[in-house]
Write a protein that holds these residues in place. Structure first.
Motif, short mmCIF file in Angstrom:
data_model
loop_
_atom_site.label_atom_id
_atom_site.label_comp_id
_atom_site.label_asym_id
_atom_site.label_seq_id
_atom_site.Cartn_x
_atom_site.Cartn_y
_atom_site.Cartn_z
N ARG A 146 0.89 -1.16 0.00
CA ARG A 146 0.00 0.00 0.00
C ARG A 146 0.92 1.21 0.00
O ARG A 146 1.78 1.36 0.88
N VAL A 147 0.75 2.04 -1.02
CA VAL A 147 1.70 3.14 -1.21
C VAL A 147 0.98 4.47 -1.24
O VAL A 147 -0.04 4.62 -1.90
N LYS A 148 1.55 5.45 -0.53
CA LYS A 148 1.04 6.82 -0.63
C LYS A 148 1.90 7.51 -1.67
O LYS A 148 3.13 7.51 -1.56
N ARG A 149 1.28 8.07 -2.71
CA ARG A 149 2.08 8.72 -3.73
C ARG A 149 1.56 10.11 -4.05
O ARG A 149 0.38 10.41 -3.85
N GLU A 150 2.47 10.96 -4.50
CA GLU A 150 2.11 12.35 -4.80
C GLU A 150 1.63 12.46 -6.23
O GLU A 150 2.29 11.98 -7.15
N ILE A 151 0.48 13.09 -6.42
CA ILE A 151 0.01 13.37 -7.78
C ILE A 151 -0.17 14.88 -7.89
O ILE A 151 -0.01 15.60 -6.90
N GLU A 152 -0.54 15.36 -9.05
CA GLU A 152 -0.57 16.80 -9.26
C GLU A 152 -1.49 17.55 -8.32
O GLU A 152 -1.22 18.68 -7.96
N THR A 153 -2.60 16.90 -7.97
CA THR A 153 -3.57 17.63 -7.16
C THR A 153 -3.49 17.28 -5.68
O THR A 153 -4.22 17.83 -4.87
N GLY A 154 -2.62 16.37 -5.33
CA GLY A 154 -2.53 15.99 -3.91
C GLY A 154 -1.86 14.64 -3.76
O GLY A 154 -0.81 14.40 -4.34
N ASN A 155 -2.48 13.77 -2.97
CA ASN A 155 -1.92 12.43 -2.74
C ASN A 155 -2.92 11.34 -3.09
O ASN A 155 -4.13 11.54 -3.01
N GLU A 156 -2.39 10.18 -3.45
CA GLU A 156 -3.22 9.01 -3.75
C GLU A 156 -2.72 7.87 -2.91
O GLU A 156 -1.51 7.74 -2.71
N ILE A 157 -3.63 7.01 -2.43
CA ILE A 157 -3.18 5.76 -1.80
C ILE A 157 -3.50 4.66 -2.79
O ILE A 157 -4.66 4.51 -3.20
N VAL A 158 -2.49 3.89 -3.19
CA VAL A 158 -2.73 2.81 -4.15
C VAL A 158 -2.23 1.49 -3.56
O VAL A 158 -1.36 1.46 -2.70
N GLU A 159 -2.81 0.40 -4.06
CA GLU A 159 -2.36 -0.93 -3.63
C GLU A 159 -2.07 -1.76 -4.86
O GLU A 159 -2.75 -1.64 -5.88
N VAL A 160 -1.08 -2.61 -4.76
CA VAL A 160 -0.82 -3.52 -5.87
C VAL A 160 -0.18 -4.79 -5.33
O VAL A 160 0.47 -4.77 -4.28
N LYS A 161 -0.41 -5.88 -6.05
CA LYS A 161 0.18 -7.16 -5.64
C LYS A 161 1.63 -7.20 -6.08
O LYS A 161 1.96 -6.77 -7.19
N LEU A 162 2.48 -7.77 -5.22
CA LEU A 162 3.89 -7.90 -5.59
C LEU A 162 4.07 -9.13 -6.48
O LEU A 162 3.25 -10.04 -6.45
N PRO A 163 5.15 -9.21 -7.31
CA PRO A 163 6.28 -8.28 -7.37
C PRO A 163 5.94 -6.97 -8.09
O PRO A 163 5.09 -6.95 -8.97
N GLY A 164 6.62 -5.92 -7.70
CA GLY A 164 6.37 -4.63 -8.30
C GLY A 164 7.58 -3.72 -8.10
O GLY A 164 8.54 -4.10 -7.43
#
Lengths: 252, 400, 553
Positions: A146-164
């Motif tokens: 689960r990753v918090k990432r910066e986007i142009e308008t603010g932040n997004e929390i995304v999830e993805v299955k590993l490997p990644g």
């Protein structure tokens, strides 16, 4: 001190410029070590490609606490653009660390600063990428992130299955310091040097030959205009000059 | 050509589902490929057992010339309850138009979105010959996987000679993915794009944090790909008499293609708030402002001048402002009419983000600060003492 | 009996005249109000001592102009205060009336040579060159102007210097590297590296000094020695002889910047080094350089101040480990730094100081990161015996780490200054109380015990840090009121008496200037003070130079 161009010869002046572990890559290492501290059974490996400067960067990673390192060093890698770099790294990871779960990279290198190697590496390995990460958590029994990432308008929390692959934009406000023990222990850790013959890659796909882009010219940037500098130790006068200037240029 | 490893293939049919052209199908539990395969790579990327691969050989010289067309990714953003192309697309159109004229090739904008897409006709008034509209409900918000699939499919089918992206956060995620899939040369953050005598695209960009300029070509691969930062190229007024066409490109996408799931969004930039990339007047704060509380002054000054507040990487790291307002090499590139730098030293990584501002004012205590080298007006002094007086004077001079 | 060498008399020296220059051609500000308005920095130095006015401010550019000033001022009954970079901490450059003579225009590098006899690289410079510039140029191997203006011989040496793979540096490293070379020689300045390399005195090989007469003495080290009776004879260009008798006392066995140098059969050059400009103005200096080896900076944490001191004492005795310097941060210092980190982490620039760290010793060792055999088992053993481990330390050797470790060393005194400045807003008479006392090696534990017991009983706010390798710990009392300041001052007098009693000095680094004269009299008997005054009377009978420094005439 920064790298500059000798205006007479047109070549790079690299003397006197320190080679350091790229700050964004250091964020990636810090995140990896943070995860290692939270889950004791995580193994961390640092990998880098380049001449002797790459070795000092890897040593710094080992001093910070990374378990072992891989250095891709061979004249045949020289002149690699981001594609050739990603391609070579991918092949190395595939053959030597094939059962990896997560690749952490820094957002961009402060010398090449293209930010391309991360995504290209992900595509070649066929894994998802998450860019501009500022926080990483392992969830689902360490099978997802689960990753918090910066986007142009603010932040997004995304999830993805590993490997990644995750690219880091931010790290601790103050760089960590190693203890003297960690610095000495680092020198006993495994730093494996890998040369071209060990990778199953055709020579034409390495280095300059394997690059899709070529630099045809380098030159110093245009010298910018020098404007008017006013030394106003007294704020009232400075404010007056500012208003006058703004009025003159019709901003007020 | 597409290579199928029959030993590895399990006949799972995922490749069938993701192919944008219906060129691959499974019979007798083995995948087979047809002539209309464009080598876009979507199936290779999605095969769970890595049974598919594409052998990409360097394009022979004669073949290079068969690639024709200047293509631009028409990145969109939220606007008035719909999604419309960003300002950077118009900047790319202005430069793209020149390239298209030099090469005597057509200029196409590729727009991806769902049914909320709007404002595509304006792209023609800004120079496009054609707009390729790719509509699908899964394209309503940006994901690397779906956008990579669609763009790769378009490139493989249309064979353009040049493909340009804005070096926006999304652009920088997308372009390298496409480049890697199709084995293309990609140059990031170009500040110059020209056609040389050989008809090649010369891509010029800064390196080593901006201390050096490099000119780059992609001699063996087509399309030649480049990303360009916002506010590097400028555009003129639209020409309403221009003619062009909007065509639809059939998109085939399945949810399985999208591996990353967005679980939450935190808005830090209000919908009404002006994106600093689009702002005409910016007052920017650096570490020299000493404390977070002092930013009140910067905000006030910005408001008095009808502009917005921004800041350097240093204060974003200190959490004084969100990253959405960061100016610089690892932040946003701005191109306002007026940029006032308060307490910013002007390291090259910051200058790269704002030096194209038309008028630059700098206030800093240090007379040797590099920001003074690019300022039209430089004041050596304590900004925290100067700003309150300036704001007061500005308030006085407002006439009704 | 006279001392002889090669048939020349070693205790005699003749001064030379310099070419005459018209005073009117020398840049001068002649109005006190103009000096106050536009040149106020020249009226003070880092001590923040209040000045007592000035009539003239001169900017001579060469010895001829300086000589003209020295000859003219006595005619107008005007004293002279020499001004360099004004970074001093004891008011040495603060004028007590008279003329301020700024030597900032004496800013050229004059020469570079290799002495095959002493096997040293030597740099000759004018007194106004800062030691930061000197050191940077030496390390980067470029000396501005030298390749164009130097003689053929100098150019040849410059080539050889550049080709050499070794890096060289200038060892004396006071915290304030913006100090002028001449100033550092006048105060015999010291820094952290004095532990290994000695004070400025150890590195000065030759000086040119202009006496109050306007004539110049050129003194190489190793040429002029005192008679067995401790005398020199200075002969001026007209043949007049002045006998100068050296004060006779035993100097403390410590780093010392207080008073006039004294030793049997002493070298004349040592009379002037550390004499705070009361005998003459040093115009040119030749110093030796030392080979540089890349270090690693280590901050070793300990569970208590006592354990840290144990470590220092043991480390010093261990011959196989040779630190560049040994610095100390007491328990209170670390607490103050922790507070600062919470307020403004970037200023301190290091991760949070660990909770287990109750005291810290900071040292640099020569370190080659590429080396294959790193054996620090002896160090590990010593650290362990003092209640800590190498895992409880911070270390770094990359350039940017060395810089932030260096910054960390300086953050504490800067933080103290900031707190004082804050408190000064409410209580304007307040100022920082700092000691500059040092004792011989054997007395370290005793003086530390003394400091601690008195301070703890008094209940004041204090921090201790500094060059513990030289037994030179700075005690900074941070007074919260005027009463506390008064109490602090009286405590410092007790400290000074104790340090002197243990064979130490009242000024290890900063000098005496105008501020430390009170402590000066604790260190020297009336007899010795009288002898020092006699030297002044002999060399500057008109009492023109730097009135108020060191001696009350």
């Amino acid at each position: 001190m920064d790298v500059t161009i000798n205006p007479e010869t047109g070549t790079l002046i690299r003397e006197g410029v320190d080679s350091i572990l790229n700050p964004f890559c250091e964020y990636a290492v810090e995140m990896g070590l943070d995860l290692k501290r939270r889950y004791s059974d995580i193994e961390t490996v640092a990998i880098s490609m380049g001449p002797s400067q790459a070795r000092t960067a890897l040593m710094r990673c080992l001093e910070m606490g990374v378990d072992r390192a891989i250095l891709l060093a061979d004249m045949k890698f020289a002149g690699s653009d981001t594609w050739a770099t990603a391609f070579t790294l991918a092949e190395t990871i595939r053959t030597m660390e094939g059962d990896f779960d997560l690749i952490l990279v820094g957002k961009q290198a402060i010398d090449g600063d293209t930010a391309q190697v991360g995504p290209e590496l992900s595509e070649i390995l066929g894994i998802p990428q998450i860019m501009y990460a500022v926080g990483v958590e392992l969830i689902g029994n360490k099978k997802k992130v689960r990753v918090k990432r910066e986007i142009e308008t603010g932040n997004e929390i995304v999830e993805v299955k590993l490997p990644g692959l995750i690219s880091l934009s931010k790290g601790p406000m103050i760089r960590s310091v190693s203890s003297f023990k960690e610095i000495l222990d680092a020198r006993k850790k495994e730093l494996r040097v890998v040369t071209a013959p060990e990778l199953n890659i055709n020579e034409n796909e390495l280095g300059l030959k394997g690059s899709f882009t070529q630099v045809v010219k380098i030159f110093p940037p245009q010298v910018k205009k020098t404007g008017m500098v006013i030394d106003s130790s007294e704020p009232q006068g400075a404010a007056k000059k500012l208003i006058g200037f703004l009025k003159e240029r019709k901003f007020v | 050509m597409l290579i199928i490893d029959t030993e590895k293939c399990t006949g799972c049919k995922i490749c069938e589902k993701v192919c944008p052209f219906g060129a691959i199908f499974v019979t007798d539990t083995i995948a087979q490929v047809q002539d209309n395969c464009t080598l876009c790579g979507a199936c290779v990327n999605s095969c769970p057992v890595e049974a598919l691969s594409i052998e990409r050989k360097p394009v022979p010289k004669e073949e290079l010339d068969k690639f024709s067309g200047i293509f631009i990714w028409g990145e969109c953003e939220e606007k008035d309850k719909g999604i419309a192309p960003k300002k950077v697309v118009r900047e790319l159109l202005a430069r793209g138009r020149k390239l298209a004229n030099s090469l005597d090739q057509a200029l196409t904008v590729v727009v991806l979105g769902d049914d909320k897409l709007q404002g595509l006709e304006t792209l023609i008034t800004y120079g496009a010959d054609r707009v390729m509209r790719c509509q699908h409900k899964l394209l309503g918000s940006f994901t690397t996987e779906s956008f990579t699939n669609v763009i790769s499919a378009i490139i493989s089918k249309e064979k353009p000679s040049v493909f340009l992206f804005g070096a926006t956060p999304h652009g920088r995620e997308l372009a390298p993915r496409v480049a890697a899939r199709l084995h293309l040369g990609l140059t990031a953050d170009c500040t110059g794009l020209e056609i040389n005598e050989k008809g090649e695209l010369i891509q010029t960009r800064p390196a080593f944090g901006g201390n050096i300029m490099a000119s780059i070509v992609s001699p063996y691969t087509r399309p030649q790909m480049a990303t360009v930062r916002p506010n590097v190229f400028s555009f003129g007024n639209p020409d309403n008499s221009r003619k062009g066409e909007i065509v639809d490109f059939t998109v085939i996408l399945f949810p399985a293609v999208i591996k990353t799931k967005v679980v939450a969004i935190e808005r830090l930039r209000d919908e009404k708030e002006v994106n600093i990339e689009d702002a005409d007047i910016i007052v920017s704060a650096g570490r020299g402002c000493q404390k977070k509380e002092n930013l009140k002054l910067i905000q006030e000054l910005a408001e008095e001048l009808g502009g917005v507040m921004a800041g350097s990487r240093a204060i974003v790291e200190l959490d004084w402002i969100p990253h959405t307002k960061q100016v610089g090499q690892s932040g946003l590139t701005v191109g306002p009419q007026l940029y006032i730098a308060v307490g910013i030293s002007g390291a090259i990584q910051h200058l790269v983000g704002m030096s194209s501002a038309k008028t630059i004012i700098a206030i800093n205590k240090d007379p040797d600060a590099p920001i003074f080298k690019v300022a039209d007006l430089g004041i050596v002094g304590n900004a925290m003492e100067i700003l309150p007086i300036l704001i007061r004077e500005l308030k006085k001079s407002v006439t009704f | 009996m006279l001392s002889w060498s090669n048939g020349k008399i070693m205790h005699e020296i003749t001064s030379e005249i310099v070419p005459h220059v018209d005073l009117k051609g020398i840049r001068c500000i002649e109005d006190y109000s103009e000096i106050c308005q536009d040149y106020s920095p020249y009226l003070c130095d880092e001590s923040k001592l209040a000045h007592q006015g000035a009539q003239y401010l001169f900017f001579p550019t060469n010895e001829g102009e300086l000589s003209a000033i020295f000859k003219e001022m006595p005619k107008r009954d005007v004293t002279v205060t020499i001004s360099g970079a004004r970074t001093g901490l004891v008011g040495g450059a603060v004028p007590y009336g008279g003329a301020i003579v700024s030597l900032e225009r004496f800013d050229k590098i004059l020469g570079l040579r290799y002495d095959t006899h002493s096997k040293e690289w030597l740099v000759k410079a004018e007194c106004g060159v800062t030691i930061r510039d000197l050191n940077n140029w030496a390390m980067k191997k470029t000396f501005p102007g030298l390749s164009e203006s130097g003689s053929a011989e100098t150019k040849a040496f410059l080539e050889k210097y550049k080709e050499s793979q070794t890096t060289y540096f200038y060892p004396p490293d006071p915290t304030e590297m913006g100090a002028a070379l001449g100033g550092t020689v006048s105060t015999n300045a010291s820094g952290a590296r004095t532990y290994r390399y000695g004070a400025t005195r150890n590195w000065v090989r030759w000086i040119r000094i202009m006496l109050a007469s306007g004539e110049v003495l050129e003194i190489p080290r190793g040429k002029y020695f005192a008679t067995p009776a401790g005398e020199f004879i200075i002969i001026d260009s007209a043949g007049n002889e002045t006998i100068v008798a050296m004060p006779k006392y035993t100097m403390p066995l410590t780093k010392n910047a207080a008073g006039i140098f004294s030793a049997p059969n002493m070298d004349l050059i040592d009379l002037f080094i550390g004499s705070e400009g009361i005998f003459g103005a040093i115009t040119e200096i030749e110093v030796a350089l030392q080979k540089w080896q890349n270090p690693i900076s280590i901050v070793q944490f300990f569970p208590s101040d006592d354990k840290a001191l144990d470590f220092v004492i043991t480390l010093r005795k261990e011959k196989s480990i040779r630190p560049e310097f040994i610095e100390f941060y007491s328990s209170h210092s670390l607490d103050l730094l922790r507070k600062k980190q919470k307020e403004d982490p970037k200023v301190v620039g290091m991760p949070p100081i660990p909770d287990y760290a109750k005291s810290a010793v900071f040292f640099d060792l020569q370190f080659n990161p590429e080396s294959k055999d790193h054996d620090y088992s002896k160090l590990e053993e010593i650290v362990y015996r003092c209640g800590s481990t190498l895992a409880m330390s911070w270390a770094g050797y990359e350039q940017r780490d060395l810089e932030r470790f260096k910054n960390f060393r300086h953050v504490l005194p800067e933080t103290v200054n900031t707190i004082i400045a804050e408190r000064k807003k409410k209580i304007p008479e307040l100022y920082k109380l700092g000691t500059d006392l040092a004792v011989p090696d054997h007395a370290l534990e005793e003086i530390w015990g003394f400091y601690k017991s008195i301070l703890e009983e008094a209940g004041l706010e204090w921090v201790a840090f500094g060059h513990i390798g030289n037994n030179h710990i700075h005690i900074n009392i941070i007074p919260r009121s005027l009463e506390e300041m008064k109490e602090g001052l009286s405590i410092y007098r007790e400290f000074a008496r104790k340090a002197v009693g243990l064979g130490g000095t009242i000024s290890a680094e900063h000098g005496v200037g105008k501020i430390k004269k009170e402590f000066f009299s604790i260190m020297f008997s009336d007899k010795v003070l009288k002898e020092m005054k006699e030297v002044k009377n002999a060399l500057d009978p008109g009492l023109m130079l730097n009135p108020g420094n060191m001696l009350d005439m």
